[in-house]
Write an enzyme that holds these catalytic residues in place. Structure first.
Site, PDB file in Angstrom:
ATOM      1  N   TYR A 123      14.833  30.135   7.128  1.00  0.00           N
ATOM      2  CA  TYR A 123      13.719  30.949   7.590  1.00  0.00           C
ATOM      3  C   TYR A 123      13.722  31.095   9.109  1.00  0.00           C
ATOM      4  O   TYR A 123      13.901  30.124   9.857  1.00  0.00           O
ATOM      5  CB  TYR A 123      12.394  30.329   7.162  1.00  0.00           C
ATOM      6  CG  TYR A 123      12.155  30.341   5.675  1.00  0.00           C
ATOM      7  CD1 TYR A 123      12.193  31.535   4.962  1.00  0.00           C
ATOM      8  CD2 TYR A 123      11.890  29.166   4.993  1.00  0.00           C
ATOM      9  CE1 TYR A 123      11.968  31.547   3.598  1.00  0.00           C
ATOM     10  CE2 TYR A 123      11.659  29.157   3.627  1.00  0.00           C
ATOM     11  CZ  TYR A 123      11.706  30.353   2.925  1.00  0.00           C
ATOM     12  OH  TYR A 123      11.483  30.365   1.577  1.00  0.00           O
ATOM     13  N   ARG A 166     -11.102   0.565  14.680  1.00  0.00           N
ATOM     14  CA  ARG A 166     -10.939   1.289  13.422  1.00  0.00           C
ATOM     15  C   ARG A 166     -11.885   0.628  12.428  1.00  0.00           C
ATOM     16  O   ARG A 166     -13.096   0.612  12.649  1.00  0.00           O
ATOM     17  CB  ARG A 166      -9.458   1.228  13.009  1.00  0.00           C
ATOM     18  CG  ARG A 166      -8.985   2.386  12.167  1.00  0.00           C
ATOM     19  CD  ARG A 166      -7.482   2.359  11.972  1.00  0.00           C
ATOM     20  NE  ARG A 166      -6.988   1.139  11.347  1.00  0.00           N
ATOM     21  CZ  ARG A 166      -5.703   0.902  11.071  1.00  0.00           C
ATOM     22  NH1 ARG A 166      -4.789   1.790  11.402  1.00  0.00           N
ATOM     23  NH2 ARG A 166      -5.339  -0.215  10.489  1.00  0.00           N
ATOM     24  N   LYS A 194       0.842  -1.198   0.000  1.00  0.00           N
ATOM     25  CA  LYS A 194       0.000   0.000   0.000  1.00  0.00           C
ATOM     26  C   LYS A 194       0.877   1.249   0.000  1.00  0.00           C
ATOM     27  O   LYS A 194       2.073   1.192   0.295  1.00  0.00           O
ATOM     28  CB  LYS A 194      -0.920   0.000   1.213  1.00  0.00           C
ATOM     29  CG  LYS A 194      -0.201   0.043   2.554  1.00  0.00           C
ATOM     30  CD  LYS A 194      -1.174  -0.006   3.716  1.00  0.00           C
ATOM     31  CE  LYS A 194      -0.432   0.042   5.049  1.00  0.00           C
ATOM     32  NZ  LYS A 194      -1.360   0.059   6.193  1.00  0.00           N
ATOM     33  N   MET A 233      10.842  23.922   1.828  1.00  0.00           N
ATOM     34  CA  MET A 233      10.120  23.048   0.915  1.00  0.00           C
ATOM     35  C   MET A 233      11.053  22.248   0.015  1.00  0.00           C
ATOM     36  O   MET A 233      10.805  21.065  -0.257  1.00  0.00           O
ATOM     37  CB  MET A 233       9.151  23.859   0.047  1.00  0.00           C
ATOM     38  CG  MET A 233       8.303  22.988  -0.871  1.00  0.00           C
ATOM     39  SD  MET A 233       7.131  23.928  -1.876  1.00  0.00           S
ATOM     40  CE  MET A 233       5.995  24.506  -0.626  1.00  0.00           C
TER      41      MET A 233
END
Length: 406
Positions: free
Chosen positions: A273, A139, A41, A321
């Site tokens: 940053y 779940r 998956k 990013m």
């Protein structure tokens, strides 16, 4: 004639399919009387679902598992044959396509049984279904109180020829926590619900409960089939169970980047940053051209480890990013030098577990989140395989002894 693929720029994830095969064999040895489902998956936990499914089958996996039907259908379209199961269905999903693709499809509630039987009538053939019980995870899965109704309805659909009940299954909540009280409780509940279904006339081909940690440490949960996800990719399901090496596993993914810039800066120079890192003295900075857009966790800012120039360095300041910076402490390297973010650890590089600890998460997330614009380079393939990545991104499989770019 195939040729060795050229070096990849920026960042790449190298996938060792021989290691994956070895991991599958190790896991099969832990459960010799059970079949093995290779769970691929989320694009094979970020490793490339198609190539990993093929390698797992070559190593003896007899089932392939995915979460969504769309993942399973894509594997069928790419040529994966044999038993292929998917379990995360929502209303309106492609049940008929799943029937026509010969998937084993999980059913957790009456709504799903109604949709799959309707699709089977339209398709003109029975659907293979597996009934999932919620034995305590809370779940997906049918609640024990609702189990008799679901079993009765599934048996009626089987008698009508619209379904075949091929499996009974559930999922453990705390198999990665040795000694947790929920483990025997879930096991007892599973045995009770299976016994009820079989007493009513269900004749499953497989009963399965064990995930990776249970496959490795809880033989009483193995039943007919074990479902191995993260362990197949060579990562420990939990540090409490042991390291990958202690469990006989080898990490499959190595994530590397090419240093994009090296420059000297004075002391007191802010980095990235917010200037959360300021150089303590004159030093050299190296720019690593990968960031959270590639799946590098921003939560690891200031802590994420990298092997560059033969030394461990930490992300200096914020991970952005597309890039982050490491402080080389005055060490001189050249642009284009390799920076290894994580791998098996053979060369002293960090591991995915090291990044998980730096980001306060689990190793599952570290490898699975590596983004689509990072090309996967598969080594140890028996044939060339095209692995979908981001539009325009390269996908490479290097065969044993030779490579081919596809």
């Amino acid at each position: 004639m195939s040729q060795t693929p050229p070096p990849l720029s920026r960042v790449r994830a190298e996938i060792d399919l021989d290691a994956l095969r070895a991991n599958v064999r190790t896991l099969r040895a832990r459960a010799p009387r059970s079949a093995l489902m290779a769970v691929v998956k989320s694009d094979g936990y970020g490793h490339g679902a198609l190539s990993c499914a093929r390698a797992a089958i070559e190593a003896g996996a007899t089932w392939i598992g995915t979460a969504t039907p769309h993942e399973a259908l894509a594997l069928r379209a790419a040529g994966i044959r044999g038993r292929l199961m998917c379990w995360l269905w929502t209303p309106g999903d492609p049940w008929r396509e799943g029937i026509e693709a010969d998937l084993d499809m999980s059913v957790s509630g009456m709504w799903a049984l109604a949709e799959v039987t309707a699709a089977a009538r339209d398709a003109g053939g029975p659907a293979r279904i597996q009934l999932k019980a919620d034995t305590g995870l809370g779940r997906n899965g049918c609640a024990p109180a609702d189990w008799p109704e679901l079993v009765a309805a599934a048996l009626a659909a089987e008698a009508a020829g619209t379904v075949r009940i091929t499996g009974l299954w559930s999922h453990l909540a705390c198999a990665d926590e040795p000694g947790h009280a929920s483990i025997p409780a879930q096991l007892d509940t599973f045995r009770r619900l299976v016994a009820y279904a079989e007493g009513e006339g269900v004749r499953p081909e497989v009963r399965h409960l064990a995930n990776s940690p249970a496959a490795l440490t809880l033989p009483e949960t193995h039943f007919d089939l074990i479902r191995t996800g993260i362990a197949m990719y060579g990562l420990s399901p939990a540090p409490e169970l042991g390291t990958a090496a202690e469990l006989g596993l080898r990490p499959v993914m190595t994530l590397s980047a090419s240093v994009a810039l090296v420059k000297g800066v004075p002391g007191g120079h802010g980095v990235s940053y917010g200037h959360h890192y300021v150089t303590p003295a004159e030093t050299t900075l190296a720019l690593i051209p990968a960031g959270y857009g590639d799946g590098i966790p921003r939560h690891a800012s200031g802590r994420g480890p990298v092997l560059v120039g033969g030394e461990w360095r930490r992300a200096a300041g914020r991970i952005a990013m597309d890039q982050f910076v490491v402080d080389l402490g005055g060490q001189k390297i050249q642009e284009g030098a390799e920076a290894v973010l994580f791998g098996p650890g053979d060369r002293g590089e960090p591991t995915a577990q090291d990044w998980a600890e730096a980001a306060d998460t689990i190793a599952y997330e570290i490898v699975t989140r590596i983004g689509a614009r990072v090309p996967r380079v598969h080594h140890g393939g028996t044939r060339a395989t095209t692995v979908p990545t981001a539009p325009g991104a390269a996908a490479v499989t290097a065969g044993r002894g030779e490579g081919s770019r596809t």
